[in-house]
Design a protein around this motif. Structure first.
Motif, PDB file in Angstrom:
ATOM      1  N   ALA A 231     114.261  62.948  29.149  1.00 61.54           N
ATOM      2  CA  ALA A 231     113.881  64.210  28.510  1.00 61.54           C
ATOM      3  C   ALA A 231     114.380  65.363  29.359  1.00 61.54           C
ATOM      4  CB  ALA A 231     112.362  64.281  28.355  1.00 61.54           C
ATOM      5  N   ALA A 232     114.305  66.577  28.785  1.00 61.93           N
ATOM      6  CA  ALA A 232     114.782  67.755  29.520  1.00 61.93           C
ATOM      7  C   ALA A 232     113.941  68.011  30.761  1.00 61.93           C
ATOM      8  CB  ALA A 232     114.777  68.973  28.597  1.00 61.93           C
ATOM      9  N   GLU A 233     112.631  67.762  30.664  1.00 63.92           N
ATOM     10  CA  GLU A 233     111.739  67.988  31.793  1.00 63.92           C
ATOM     11  C   GLU A 233     111.818  66.812  32.760  1.00 63.92           C
ATOM     12  OE1 GLU A 233     106.962  68.667  32.689  1.00 63.92           O
ATOM     13  OE2 GLU A 233     107.737  68.751  30.631  1.00 63.92           O
ATOM     14  N   GLU A 234     111.965  67.123  34.047  1.00 63.57           N
ATOM     15  CA  GLU A 234     112.079  66.076  35.053  1.00 63.57           C
ATOM     16  C   GLU A 234     110.818  65.207  35.077  1.00 63.57           C
ATOM     17  OE1 GLU A 234     113.019  65.569  39.856  1.00 63.57           O
ATOM     18  OE2 GLU A 234     112.918  67.559  38.923  1.00 63.57           O
ATOM     19  N   GLY A 235     111.024  63.891  35.180  1.00 65.07           N
ATOM     20  CA  GLY A 235     109.897  62.981  35.222  1.00 65.07           C
ATOM     21  C   GLY A 235     109.346  62.619  33.860  1.00 65.07           C
ATOM     22  N   LYS A 236     109.989  63.076  32.783  1.00 66.36           N
ATOM     23  CA  LYS A 236     109.562  62.757  31.425  1.00 66.36           C
ATOM     24  C   LYS A 236     110.654  61.937  30.737  1.00 66.36           C
ATOM     25  CE  LYS A 236     106.452  64.735  29.486  1.00 66.36           C
ATOM     26  NZ  LYS A 236     105.019  64.386  29.218  1.00 66.36           N
ATOM     27  N   PHE A 237     110.259  61.224  29.680  1.00 58.81           N
ATOM     28  CA  PHE A 237     111.251  60.495  28.898  1.00 58.81           C
ATOM     29  C   PHE A 237     110.947  60.656  27.420  1.00 58.81           C
ATOM     30  CE2 PHE A 237     107.900  57.324  29.447  1.00 58.81           C
ATOM     31  CZ  PHE A 237     107.791  56.767  28.181  1.00 58.81           C
ATOM     32  N   ASN A 238     111.949  60.379  26.602  1.00 56.59           N
ATOM     33  CA  ASN A 238     111.821  60.419  25.152  1.00 56.59           C
ATOM     34  C   ASN A 238     111.987  59.018  24.579  1.00 56.59           C
ATOM     35  OD1 ASN A 238     111.558  63.238  25.010  1.00 56.59           O
ATOM     36  ND2 ASN A 238     113.786  63.510  25.012  1.00 56.59           N
ATOM     37  N   TYR A 239     111.374  58.831  23.419  1.00 55.56           N
ATOM     38  CA  TYR A 239     111.609  57.609  22.654  1.00 55.56           C
ATOM     39  C   TYR A 239     112.841  57.790  21.774  1.00 55.56           C
ATOM     40  CZ  TYR A 239     107.143  55.527  24.010  1.00 55.56           C
ATOM     41  OH  TYR A 239     106.115  54.962  24.717  1.00 55.56           O
ATOM     42  N   ASP A 240     113.237  56.689  21.160  1.00 56.35           N
ATOM     43  CA  ASP A 240     114.271  56.680  20.112  1.00 56.35           C
ATOM     44  C   ASP A 240     115.610  57.197  20.611  1.00 56.35           C
ATOM     45  OD1 ASP A 240     112.338  55.693  18.371  1.00 56.35           O
ATOM     46  OD2 ASP A 240     111.662  57.725  17.877  1.00 56.35           O
ATOM     47  N   ASN A 241     115.911  56.964  21.884  1.00 60.00           N
ATOM     48  CA  ASN A 241     117.228  57.280  22.460  1.00 60.00           C
ATOM     49  C   ASN A 241     117.587  58.752  22.356  1.00 60.00           C
ATOM     50  OD1 ASN A 241     119.454  56.375  23.906  1.00 60.00           O
ATOM     51  ND2 ASN A 241     120.681  55.992  22.074  1.00 60.00           N
ATOM     52  N   GLU A 242     116.557  59.605  22.364  1.00 63.14           N
ATOM     53  CA  GLU A 242     116.812  61.044  22.257  1.00 63.14           C
ATOM     54  C   GLU A 242     116.926  61.636  23.666  1.00 63.14           C
ATOM     55  OE1 GLU A 242     113.758  62.802  19.952  1.00 63.14           O
ATOM     56  OE2 GLU A 242     114.298  61.760  18.096  1.00 63.14           O
ATOM     57  N   GLY A 243     118.115  61.642  24.199  1.00 64.27           N
ATOM     58  CA  GLY A 243     118.352  62.209  25.524  1.00 64.27           C
ATOM     59  C   GLY A 243     119.387  61.417  26.286  1.00 64.27           C
ATOM     60  N   GLY A 244     119.652  61.865  27.502  1.00 68.58           N
ATOM     61  CA  GLY A 244     120.665  61.220  28.329  1.00 68.58           C
ATOM     62  C   GLY A 244     120.103  60.056  29.122  1.00 68.58           C
ATOM     63  N   ASN A 245     120.881  59.663  30.151  1.00 71.26           N
ATOM     64  CA  ASN A 245     120.465  58.552  30.995  1.00 71.26           C
ATOM     65  C   ASN A 245     119.344  58.971  31.943  1.00 71.26           C
ATOM     66  OD1 ASN A 245     122.516  57.047  29.829  1.00 71.26           O
ATOM     67  ND2 ASN A 245     123.979  57.513  31.471  1.00 71.26           N
ATOM     68  N   LEU A 246     118.425  58.048  32.219  1.00 72.83           N
ATOM     69  CA  LEU A 246     117.466  58.221  33.298  1.00 72.83           C
ATOM     70  C   LEU A 246     118.194  57.955  34.612  1.00 72.83           C
ATOM     71  CD1 LEU A 246     114.724  56.130  31.516  1.00 72.83           C
ATOM     72  CD2 LEU A 246     114.535  58.577  31.953  1.00 72.83           C
ATOM     73  N   VAL A 247     117.842  58.703  35.666  1.00 74.50           N
ATOM     74  CA  VAL A 247     118.584  58.608  36.922  1.00 74.50           C
ATOM     75  C   VAL A 247     117.616  58.443  38.091  1.00 74.50           C
ATOM     76  CG1 VAL A 247     120.212  59.737  38.500  1.00 74.50           C
ATOM     77  CG2 VAL A 247     120.451  60.045  36.021  1.00 74.50           C
ATOM     78  N   ILE A 248     117.886  57.443  38.947  1.00 77.19           N
ATOM     79  CA  ILE A 248     117.180  57.286  40.221  1.00 77.19           C
ATOM     80  C   ILE A 248     118.109  57.795  41.308  1.00 77.19           C
ATOM     81  CG2 ILE A 248     116.130  55.684  41.853  1.00 77.19           C
ATOM     82  CD1 ILE A 248     115.691  53.772  39.492  1.00 77.19           C
ATOM     83  N   THR A 249     117.683  58.856  41.980  1.00 74.19           N
ATOM     84  CA  THR A 249     118.481  59.387  43.083  1.00 74.19           C
ATOM     85  C   THR A 249     118.338  58.472  44.283  1.00 74.19           C
ATOM     86  OG1 THR A 249     118.129  61.648  42.294  1.00 74.19           O
ATOM     87  CG2 THR A 249     118.877  61.383  44.575  1.00 74.19           C
ATOM     88  N   ALA A 250     119.452  58.023  44.820  1.00 71.50           N
ATOM     89  CA  ALA A 250     119.438  57.005  45.871  1.00 71.50           C
ATOM     90  C   ALA A 250     118.687  57.485  47.108  1.00 71.50           C
ATOM     91  CB  ALA A 250     120.865  56.627  46.244  1.00 71.50           C
ATOM     92  N   ASP A 251     117.865  56.611  47.650  1.00 72.56           N
ATOM     93  CA  ASP A 251     117.188  56.819  48.928  1.00 72.56           C
ATOM     94  C   ASP A 251     117.855  55.882  49.933  1.00 72.56           C
ATOM     95  OD1 ASP A 251     115.377  56.386  51.150  1.00 72.56           O
ATOM     96  OD2 ASP A 251     113.826  57.380  49.983  1.00 72.56           O
ATOM     97  N   PRO A 252     118.393  56.414  51.041  1.00 76.91           N
ATOM     98  CA  PRO A 252     119.143  55.556  51.970  1.00 76.91           C
ATOM     99  C   PRO A 252     118.311  54.449  52.601  1.00 76.91           C
ATOM    100  CG  PRO A 252     118.756  57.735  52.915  1.00 76.91           C
ATOM    101  CD  PRO A 252     118.382  57.818  51.475  1.00 76.91           C
ATOM    102  N   ASP A 253     116.976  54.614  52.632  1.00 79.38           N
ATOM    103  CA  ASP A 253     116.114  53.605  53.259  1.00 79.38           C
ATOM    104  C   ASP A 253     115.531  52.617  52.261  1.00 79.38           C
ATOM    105  OD1 ASP A 253     116.420  54.768  55.806  1.00 79.38           O
ATOM    106  OD2 ASP A 253     114.869  56.246  55.337  1.00 79.38           O
ATOM    107  N   ALA A 254     115.838  52.793  50.983  1.00 74.79           N
ATOM    108  CA  ALA A 254     115.232  51.940  49.955  1.00 74.79           C
ATOM    109  C   ALA A 254     115.966  50.615  49.833  1.00 74.79           C
ATOM    110  CB  ALA A 254     115.230  52.658  48.619  1.00 74.79           C
ATOM    111  N   LEU A 255     115.204  49.557  49.757  1.00 79.36           N
ATOM    112  CA  LEU A 255     115.744  48.248  49.408  1.00 79.36           C
ATOM    113  C   LEU A 255     115.494  47.952  47.932  1.00 79.36           C
ATOM    114  CD1 LEU A 255     114.497  46.253  52.517  1.00 79.36           C
ATOM    115  CD2 LEU A 255     116.789  47.133  52.113  1.00 79.36           C
ATOM    116  N   PHE A 256     114.418  48.543  47.419  1.00 87.31           N
ATOM    117  CA  PHE A 256     114.046  48.389  46.013  1.00 87.31           C
ATOM    118  C   PHE A 256     113.479  49.705  45.515  1.00 87.31           C
ATOM    119  CE2 PHE A 256     113.811  44.223  47.881  1.00 87.31           C
ATOM    120  CZ  PHE A 256     114.333  43.390  46.924  1.00 87.31           C
ATOM    121  N   TYR A 257     113.277  49.771  44.194  1.00 85.98           N
ATOM    122  CA  TYR A 257     112.555  50.876  43.582  1.00 85.98           C
ATOM    123  C   TYR A 257     111.497  50.289  42.658  1.00 85.98           C
ATOM    124  CZ  TYR A 257     116.425  53.773  45.188  1.00 85.98           C
ATOM    125  OH  TYR A 257     117.360  54.403  45.970  1.00 85.98           O
ATOM    126  N   ASP A 258     110.287  50.811  42.779  1.00 87.56           N
ATOM    127  CA  ASP A 258     109.228  50.443  41.857  1.00 87.56           C
ATOM    128  C   ASP A 258     109.186  51.474  40.735  1.00 87.56           C
ATOM    129  OD1 ASP A 258     108.396  48.142  43.067  1.00 87.56           O
ATOM    130  OD2 ASP A 258     106.799  49.088  44.238  1.00 87.56           O
TER     131      ASP A 258
END
Length: 651
Positions: A234-261
């Motif tokens: 969704a346009a607002e950060e941390g939000k999402f839309n149903y029905d494929n209305e919007g772009g890709n969700l993005v996880i900004t890389a953390d250099p210390d991360a081995l995984f993301y929950d």
């Protein structure tokens, strides 16, 4: 007009009570009563089903009110609506839900009032609900409020606002080549109704190249190529839309991360990605300690943890020693192995009392439990790789040990005479399938293997001097029934800190008197000993002592601990700050203000006995300790095992 009709009545009553000429509303001489009217049949007209997914206005039409008006012009009509929820449980015992709200003459009420009533009672599921309702007409003139009529019951049909939530979603993105048929990364809740628990979770690996991760979430119904129902940004950060209305969700890389929950709230339409490294330790806790004592498992930094632990019954795992936050339970499997979850499932199956090699893989969320039938040394140090030398468990030192005459050569350790679990590498850090260890010369050795999870698997190898590992003091202070450990250094010298009160002697065995040592000559604080039979060592006077025994020279010495204190930069390294002994905690303690700087502990205001180094492993003549400015409680533990430590708690 307030939200609830009861508050309206209270407000009007309070206003009336403040009027000088107010009298009881039933007194016709003061306040004439309005003409009582009644709703005629058909005076409330129902409307069609209300779908809140299509409602955008603040108010919603729930009926048409066709009520008569009062003939008395001094009174103005207003209305309330009574909503009744009927949803019995499986036994038919669930109580009804009843609320009263304002409703306008045009039959509209606040949309939020009706939707919240339905959600509070039935939940968020977008299913049509039948709400029984009645309309009441009230007349008021500013001083008096009278309920004049109530309609016959009618039904409001409404669907609460909620998206169509499926039971599972699958990550489709840069980490799996945007393959819309891939079901590797499954996002689910705990298996309950998604409208009762709309929080869905998934752990995914960080990108191997450290790049951002872009993705969408494909619903289960869309696996195979249908993108129309995807969760999108969704346009607002941390939000999402149903029905494929919007772009890709993005996880900004953390250099210390081995995984993301990943956590998705399907009703709030919010999502988060929490970077996950791995703690150095996780903990087992279970029936073997009545669920009171956590046991550490040491990690390799890749999410894999292991330790040998005594188990007896059911157990589980948790990330923190001091609380239960985020603990892990069994999803599937049995007492030998299975999968784990942090969503609050059952304990791991009970096991028979005994030692087990416990392995946990947080990357895969799995566990494996292997009974310890034997731990052994194998290698050319015994002439060939065909014969295991079984080790015994030293409960005092919490390690597996063997006293053997060995040849120069190579060796490893293994579990249950099998290569499936084996340890090699370096003495300070043993690993599964590690390199062979080396023994430089022939001779008698004491080899100790530490697999207790308090650090990396490790071992010590030293020449066997022939002296016992430990000696014990026993005497009048314990009624000649309690043996106190004196920890040995492997070369025949032993030390411990205890309260003495009367005569005493020394012995090499905790549970018997064989080869005990008695007094020959000296005084109350030092002297010589014999194993040929003699008197007890003389009474030194009641007090706390450092006890030293040298079996090589057959001598002993005592140093009475008159005081234990702190000294450092906060007091100019000159004025000792006294600690008091807390017998309940078994420690010396003090609470004080401190400035940033260095400090140490010492006995008797003298440097002959002092402790420093690491807070978790204090040693004689160890380096200075450091503290930031603040008020702290210091608790110094001088333990019989030599594992001296200080616990510092900021106040």
């Amino acid at each position: 007009m307030t939200k609830k009709i009861l508050s309206i009545i209270a407000l009007v009553a309070s206003v009336a009570a403040c009027t000088d000429d107010y009298k009881d509303w039933a007194d016709p001489q003061t306040v004439p009563q309005p003409t009582t009217v009644s709703f005629a049949d058909g005076s409330v007209t129902t409307v069609g089903t209300i779908d809140f997914n299509s409602v955008s206005d603040e108010r919603v039409q729930v009926c048409q009110i066709n009520a008569p008006t009062a003939s008395d012009a001094d009174y103005a009509p207003f209305y309330s609506i009574r909503l009744l929820g009927l949803k019995p449980d499986i036994l038919g015992h669930k109580p009804v839900k009843i609320e009263n709200y304002d409703i306008a003459a045009d039959g509209t009420m606040l949309a939020s009032d009706l939707q919240n009533f339905i959600i509070d009672y039935w939940g968020h599921s977008p299913v049509e609900r039948d709400v029984e309702a009645t309309i009441s007409m009230w007349l008021g003139n500013g001083a008096t409020t009278v309920k004049t009529a109530t309609s016959a019951p009618f039904t409001i049909r409404a669907i609460p606002q909620a998206p169509n939530i499926e039971t599972a979603y699958y990550l489709t993105g840069s980490i799996n080549g945007w393959d819309n048929t891939d079901t590797t990364y499954k996002l689910t809740n705990d298996g309950s109704d998604p409208y009762d628990n709309p929080v869905f979770k998934l752990r995914i690996p960080a990108s191997e190249d450290g790049s951002n991760i872009e993705f969408k979430m494909t619903p289960e119904s869309g696996i195979g190529g249908d993108w129309s129902g995807c969760l999108a940004a969704a346009a607002e950060e941390g939000k999402f839309n149903y029905d494929n209305e919007g772009g890709n969700l993005v996880i900004t890389a953390d250099p210390d991360a081995l995984f993301y929950d990943l956590t998705f709230d399907m009703l709030d339409q919010t999502w988060t990605a929490t970077p996950v490294g791995f703690n150095e330790f996780i903990y087992e806790i279970g029936n073997e300690s009545s669920w009171s004592e956590p046991h550490p498992l040491y990690g390799n930094g890749l999410g894999q943890y292991a330790a040998i632990i005594y188990l007896d019954g059911e157990f589980k795992f948790k990330p923190n020693k001091d609380n239960w936050d985020g603990d892990w339970e069994k999803v599937s499997g049995d007492a030998t192995g299975g999968t784990l979850t942090a969503d609050g499932s059952s304990n791991v199956d009970g096991v028979a009392p005994g030692y087990y090699y416990v392995q946990v893989d947080l990357k895969e969320m799995t566990y494996k439990i292997t009974p310890v039938n034997s731990i052994s040394i194998i290698g050319s140090v015994r002439g060939s790789w065909d014969t295991d030398v079984d080790m015994t468990y030293n409960d005092m030192l919490k390690c597996w040990e063997a006293r053997e005459t060995l040849n120069a050569g190579e060796f490893k350790f293994r579990l249950n005479h099998d290569w499936g679990i084996n340890w090699g590498g370096t003495l300070d850090e043993l690993t599964q399938d590690g390199a062979n260890l080396q023994l430089a010369a022939d001779g008698p050795y004491i080899i100790r293997l530490y697999l207790n999870g308090e650090g990396p698997a490790r071992c010590t190898v030293k020449e066997d001097s022939g002296y016992p590992d430990n000696y014990f003091e026993i005497g009048n202070e314990g009624g000649w029934s309690t043996s106190h450990l004196l920890l040995g250094n492997g070369n025949g010298q032993y030390q411990g800190y205890y309260w003495l009160d009367g005569e005493y002697k020394f012995k090499p065995n905790k549970d018997n008197w064989d080869n005990d040592l008695e007094y020959v000559s000296g005084n109350t604080t030092s002297g010589t000993l014999t194993d040929g039979g003699g008197p007890n060592c003389p009474d030194p006077g009641a007090g706390f002592y450092q006890i030293n025994l040298d079996a090589t020279s057959m001598t002993f010495s005592l140093m009475k601990i008159e005081s234990i204190s702190m000294i450092g930069g906060f007091n100019g390294w000159s004025d000792d700050l006294e600690l008091t002994y807390n017998s309940a905690e078994g420690c010396w303690e003090v609470t004080t203000d401190a400035v940033s700087g260095e400090f140490k502990f010492r006995a008797n205001h003298d440097w002959a006995i002092n402790w420093g180094g690491d807070t978790g492993n204090l040693t004689q003549d160890g380096s200075n300790l450091n503290i930031e400015a603040g008020t702290y409680k210091f608790q110094l533990y001088i333990t019989y095992t030599g594992n001296n430590k200080v616990v510092i708690t900021k106040q």
